[in-house]
Design a protein around this motif. Structure first.
Motif, short mmCIF file in Angstrom:
data_model
loop_
_atom_site.label_atom_id
_atom_site.label_comp_id
_atom_site.label_asym_id
_atom_site.label_seq_id
_atom_site.Cartn_x
_atom_site.Cartn_y
_atom_site.Cartn_z
N SER A 88 84.52 56.89 37.10
CA SER A 88 83.42 56.14 37.70
C SER A 88 83.79 54.65 37.86
N GLU A 89 84.63 54.15 36.96
CA GLU A 89 85.08 52.76 37.15
C GLU A 89 85.92 52.64 38.43
N LYS A 90 86.78 53.64 38.63
CA LYS A 90 87.62 53.61 39.83
C LYS A 90 86.76 53.77 41.08
N ARG A 91 85.78 54.69 40.98
CA ARG A 91 84.93 54.94 42.14
C ARG A 91 84.19 53.67 42.54
N ALA A 92 83.80 52.88 41.53
CA ALA A 92 83.05 51.66 41.82
C ALA A 92 83.89 50.64 42.61
N LEU A 93 85.22 50.73 42.50
CA LEU A 93 86.08 49.84 43.27
C LEU A 93 86.27 50.30 44.70
N ARG A 94 86.31 51.63 44.87
CA ARG A 94 86.64 52.20 46.18
C ARG A 94 85.52 51.94 47.17
N GLY A 95 85.91 51.49 48.35
CA GLY A 95 84.92 51.19 49.36
C GLY A 95 84.40 49.78 49.20
N SER A 96 84.16 49.33 47.95
CA SER A 96 83.59 48.00 47.78
C SER A 96 84.68 46.92 47.71
N PRO A 123 78.06 50.13 51.76
CA PRO A 123 77.26 48.96 51.38
C PRO A 123 75.88 49.32 50.85
N VAL A 124 75.26 50.38 51.38
CA VAL A 124 73.94 50.77 50.89
C VAL A 124 74.07 51.34 49.48
N GLN A 125 75.09 52.15 49.29
CA GLN A 125 75.28 52.75 47.97
C GLN A 125 75.54 51.69 46.90
N TYR A 126 76.31 50.68 47.25
CA TYR A 126 76.61 49.63 46.27
C TYR A 126 75.51 48.57 46.23
N ARG A 127 74.41 48.80 46.94
CA ARG A 127 73.26 47.88 46.97
C ARG A 127 73.70 46.47 47.36
N ALA A 174 85.92 49.85 56.99
CA ALA A 174 86.64 49.38 55.81
C ALA A 174 86.18 47.98 55.43
N MET A 175 85.78 47.19 56.46
CA MET A 175 85.35 45.81 56.22
C MET A 175 83.92 45.73 55.72
N SER A 176 83.19 46.84 55.74
CA SER A 176 81.74 46.80 55.56
C SER A 176 81.32 46.12 54.26
N CYS A 177 82.11 46.25 53.19
CA CYS A 177 81.77 45.61 51.92
C CYS A 177 82.61 44.36 51.68
N ARG A 178 83.31 43.89 52.73
CA ARG A 178 84.22 42.75 52.60
C ARG A 178 85.15 42.92 51.40
N PRO A 179 86.01 43.94 51.44
CA PRO A 179 86.87 44.22 50.30
C PRO A 179 87.96 43.15 50.13
N GLU B 218 88.40 63.21 52.19
CA GLU B 218 89.19 62.23 51.45
C GLU B 218 88.67 60.82 51.73
N MET B 219 88.34 60.59 52.99
CA MET B 219 87.79 59.28 53.38
C MET B 219 86.52 59.00 52.57
N ALA B 220 85.63 59.99 52.47
CA ALA B 220 84.38 59.80 51.73
C ALA B 220 84.69 59.47 50.27
N ARG B 221 85.65 60.19 49.70
CA ARG B 221 86.01 59.92 48.30
C ARG B 221 86.54 58.50 48.15
N LEU B 222 87.39 58.09 49.12
CA LEU B 222 87.99 56.76 49.03
C LEU B 222 86.99 55.67 49.38
N LYS B 223 85.80 56.06 49.87
CA LYS B 223 84.73 55.09 50.08
C LYS B 223 83.89 54.96 48.82
N GLY B 224 84.24 55.73 47.78
CA GLY B 224 83.49 55.65 46.54
C GLY B 224 82.24 56.50 46.52
N VAL B 225 82.14 57.49 47.41
CA VAL B 225 80.97 58.38 47.42
C VAL B 225 81.05 59.30 46.21
N PRO B 226 79.95 59.44 45.44
CA PRO B 226 79.99 60.31 44.26
C PRO B 226 80.23 61.78 44.63
N PRO B 227 80.85 62.55 43.73
CA PRO B 227 81.26 63.92 44.05
C PRO B 227 80.13 64.81 44.60
#
Lengths: 552, 319
Positions: A88-96, A123-127, A174-179, B218-227
């Motif tokens: 979950s820590e890694k997931r929080a980085l991905r996308g954001s 961006p919506v998911q990360y509020r 990819a830019m949506s959360c200004r990574p 894979e894209m969704a996963r790499l966007k941080g979408v929960p499983p």
């Protein structure tokens, strides 16, 4: 390297080791690679397929693809150690904070959802933003990336948008959360040259504007030269060398890097048409064609191919190159016009051609993977056409198969009884060539035969085709979108656009101005090894003009 | 949208054509059986004269193709002939109540089975390769491989004999309330649920897992979408076509394949009627039931086709 300060290190990978699961054991794919990336730096990762570029790109997000695992080393992103972080820590980085741009935007957008809904998901998911704000922001990014109709395009489904536009929409996503970091994994490899230039320009601008760091993965040196501050060359999971872009281009140190740089050196002397009244071996005359229930895809196409010569047919995807091949082979009967073989009209449909007429039009395909039946042994794949066209049996057939394997420089003793999946990409393509030769044709259609291959392997195939042409007096119709290939082997060039021939002639004339405007666009869009090439071309064309290629 | 309507209309046309072909097959297959309705009505002891007279009366001495068209046009008007068994009621009124019962039981089972199967399929796909997945896998395999009459008897043994909370026989008098009806038919419905859930659930799991290798997942996963969201939002919407098809197949089975379950629970459905009619050579009823079964199959497959089309964004939103 002076541009970046040590305190600005964003990503620090040390002694990275990754293993892949294959044949019930773990084998090393990445064997101890170091990588340092500063804020705002663009690092180009180059190498051939299997070098592990993509795997390293994914690892920079702490992600190991199915069937792979990170087995050693450290990956530190802005003070966070990714190899020990929880899911979950890694997931929080991905996308954001770290985003990913995939090779094929068409396959990487979910076909079931609108583009903008996929854009706003992170961006919506990360509020970070409310839904409507995120949509507003998406439209602004679309505008910055010069997508047409930025207010409206996001509300379309992925299949309603062209490939080049999708690739830009994915960069926007990819830019949506200004990574802080974006991984670009071969973002332009699947695109036509004229579209590629748009996407390259868009990516470079936006990365510049937001001072985003990026890892740019590609096998194309000329592309990476435009994008990267630093280049790292990989070979089979190990680093070959790393240097700033200018230095790497001017003064590569390692032999492998030099061989990559020199790969497009293969050239053969250009032949001209026979003047003694020899008939063209294949003559396409005023051919129109359409797929059942579809619009016309070929409009009044005419060209000749003389014995022993190579005619390259170039154009973007959808220009009708492959359709011409289907008309010549009789797979798609033309709706008007005719195809002549040595002056005789060929029946339009392959079912009404004689065996001898069929023998003359052999094909080699782009994807050797899918063009060879994986469950059939090599000697059967080659032997079947030999038996069908020449009526060989028993020992004579076996001898002929051995002969053909010798011709394509594969040892019969080693390959006779093997199956296609056991072979490398280049070997499979050689088998494809042997299968075409088994019919003893005078004329072969090569449909993008080198575009799925690495540059070194592709060069080997081109040399082989050239040798076979000299030895057997073959004529080739060479369908390609790669102008470098055209430069190296073609005698004549036919340029196609929207199902029409826009220009044709001997190669040396085609590469000298003046051109048809489309030929000009095509030629000037091929990336060159000069790091300033993109800037220069964009200046020459003017900013308003560069949207053209992608907006179709 | 115009394209979509044409597509649906085309499918409907093919469906009707198939039904026509099937009606020919049914009629002439029954025709091939030894004996005819006249013999069946009069029985073994009838004299050839009386048989001939009845044939004349029923129009059985006409050529087969004329009788086929009579039957076909009758069927289109809703007249499927007269039962060969006394009291010689119209076939429609023989089948009518039985078919209602079968449909009721099928709907009962489907309302439970379809949501359960799809939810379970999604959960199992999410928890793939865990203990939960393996247990579910073994259980569903067991229920698929057990014959339905066997499952029925086991359920009777447990819930009617050992712990007598449900009736073993699913008799349905006409004057019971809806709740009572649901109670009385619970065991046969549960048997059917067990049989079809497994198949639909495994297909849902397979359809979803099949998509998990797609680049967009894979894209969704790499966007941080929960499983769970990867499965529900990104995989499921693209898996509908195969799921809908297997659901339709199982619904068709619920209508046409329940003979054994009906026999085990002595449930007055159309399956039992068909068995009766075959053993008593009641040809008009056999033909009518076969035609209704064929129509059910075709209709449900048609619905599945249309459903798959409607869930495909490429067809819903043309360029």
């Amino acid at each position: 390297m002076s541009k970046f300060r040590k305190s600005d290190v964003l990503l620090d990978i040390k002694d990275l080791q990754i293993q892949g699961y294959s044949n019930e054991t773990w084998i090393d794919i990445i064997k101890g690679v170091d990588l340092t990336l500063h804020r705002g730096e663009v690092l180009g990762l180059i190498g051939e397929s299997g070098a592990g570029k993509s795997t390293i790109g994914a690892a920079a997000m702490g992600y190991a693809r199915d069937g792979t695992r990170i087995s050693g080393g450290t990956i530190e992103f802005d003070g966070i150690e990714l190899t020990t972080a929880t899911q979950s820590e890694k997931r929080a980085l991905r996308g954001s904070r770290i985003a990913y741009v995939a090779q094929s935007a068409a396959a990487s957008f979910n076909p079931a959802h609108k583009i903008i809904d996929q854009h706003t998901e992170a961006p919506v998911q990360y509020r970070l933003r409310k839904r409507l704000e995120a949509q507003e922001d998406a439209m602004e990014l679309y505008e910055r990336l010069r997508l047409p109709n930025p207010k409206e395009i996001g509300f379309r489904y992925p299949h309603q948008v062209s490939g080049g536009q999708l690739q830009r929409a994915m960069t926007a996503m990819a830019m949506s959360c200004r990574p802080d970091l974006i991984i670009f994994d071969e973002p332009t490899t699947a695109l036509d040259v004229t579209t590629q230039i748009e996407v390259l320009a868009a990516i470079r601008d936006i990365v510049d504007q937001f001072n985003t760091a990026a890892i740019y993965i590609t096998h194309d040196l000329a592309v990476v030269a435009q994008m990267a501050d630093t280049i790292k060359v990989l070979l089979r999971g190990e680093e070959v060398e790393q240097a700033s872009t200018e230095e790497m281009l001017e003064n590569p140190q390692e032999d492998y890097t030099k061989s990559l740089w020199a790969v497009r050196s293969f050239k053969r002397p250009q032949k001209s048409r026979p003047t003694d009244g020899t008939l063209p071996i294949i003559s396409v005359k005023n051919v129109d064609a359409a797929y059942p229930g579809g619009d016309k895809v070929l409009d009044d196409v005419s060209f000749d191919i003389y014995p022993g010569m190579t005619v390259a047919v170039v154009g973007e995807s959808g220009s009708g190159k492959s359709t011409v091949a289907r008309c010549i082979t009789g797979l798609l009967p033309p709706s008007a016009g005719e195809v002549l073989y040595n002056g005789d009209v060929l029946p339009p449909k392959y079912t009404s051609r004689t065996r001898d007429q069929l023998r003359q039009a052999q094909m080699i395909y782009q994807m050797a993977d899918t063009a060879l039946n994986p469950k059939v042994k090599i000697h059967e794949i080659i032997g079947r056409p030999a038996a069908f066209y020449s009526g060989l049996k028993g020992t004579a057939l076996k001898q002929r198969v051995d002969e053909l394997l010798d011709l394509i420089e594969l040892d019969p003793a080693l390959f006779y009884n093997r199956y296609p999946p056991e072979l490398s990409g280049g070997q499979k393509q050689r088998i494809g060539i042997a299968r075409a030769l088994a019919a003893e044709p005078d004329f072969i259609i090569c449909d993008e035969v080198t575009s799925a291959l690495d540059q070194l392997v592709a060069e080997g195939i081109l040399k082989l085709l050239d040798r076979l042409q000299k030895e057997l007096g073959l004529a080739y119709m060479f369908i390609t979108h790669d102008l470098a290939t055209v430069r190296s082997i073609a005698d004549e060039v036919v340029v196609m656009q929207y199902g029409k021939v826009v220009e044709q002639g001997p190669k040396d004339e085609m590469f000298k101005p003046p051109h048809h405007p489309y030929t000009d666009l095509l030629l000037s869009s091929v990336p060159e090894m000069d790091p300033n090439w993109l800037t220069t071309v964009l200046e020459e064309r003017g900013v308003d003009n560069i949207g053209e290629g992608a907006d179709v | 949208m115009g394209d979509l309507l044409t597509l649906v209309a085309k499918r409907l046309g093919y469906g009707l054509l198939t039904l026509l072909v099937v009606s020919i097959l049914i009629f002439f297959a029954v025709e091939l059986l030894p004996g005819d309705t006249a013999q069946a009505i009069l029985g073994q002891s009838a004299t050839p004269d009386t048989v001939a007279a009845l044939r004349e009366e029923l129009g059985l001495n006409q050529p087969a193709y004329i009788r086929y068209f009579d039957w076909l046009f009758g069927a289109i008007r809703g007249d499927l002939g007269v039962s060969a068994i006394p009291p010689h009621q119209p076939v429609i009124s023989v089948i009518g109540p039985r078919f209602t019962h079968t449909l009721f039981l099928a709907a009962y089972a489907a309302v439970i089975a379809v949501p359960v199967a799809i939810s379970l399929g999604v959960i199992v796909a999410l928890l793939r390769n865990t203990v939960f997945d393996r247990v579910a896998n073994v259980l569903t395999l067991t229920s698929i491989s057990s014959p339905e009459f066997f499952l029925g008897y086991i359920l009777i043994l447990i819930f009617a004999v050992k712990i007598p909370i449900f009736p073993a026989l699913a008799t349905v008098p006409t004057d019971v309330s809806f709740g009572e009806l649901l109670y009385r038919t619970f065991l046969p419905a549960l048997t059917l649920v067990l049989v079809v859930t497994a198949h639909m659930m495994r297909m849902t799991r397979a359809a979803i897992i099949n998509l998990l290798a797609s680049p967009y997942i894979e894209m969704a996963r790499l966007k941080g979408v929960p499983p769970w969201k990867v499965i529900v939002k990104h995989a499921l919407p693209n898996a509908w076509a195969p799921i809908i098809n297997v659901v339709a197949l199982n619904l068709a089975y619920l209508v046409t394949g329940v003979v054994l379950v009906e026999v085990v629970f002595v449930y007055p459905g159309v399956g039992q009627l068909l068995v009766d009619a075959v053993s008593k050579r009641n040809f008009p009823v056999v033909q009518a039931v076969s035609l209704i079964f064929a129509a059910t199959f075709i209709l449900l497959n048609l619905a599945a086709d249309v459903g798959s089309i409607l869930t495909n964004p490429r067809l819903r939103h043309p360029k």
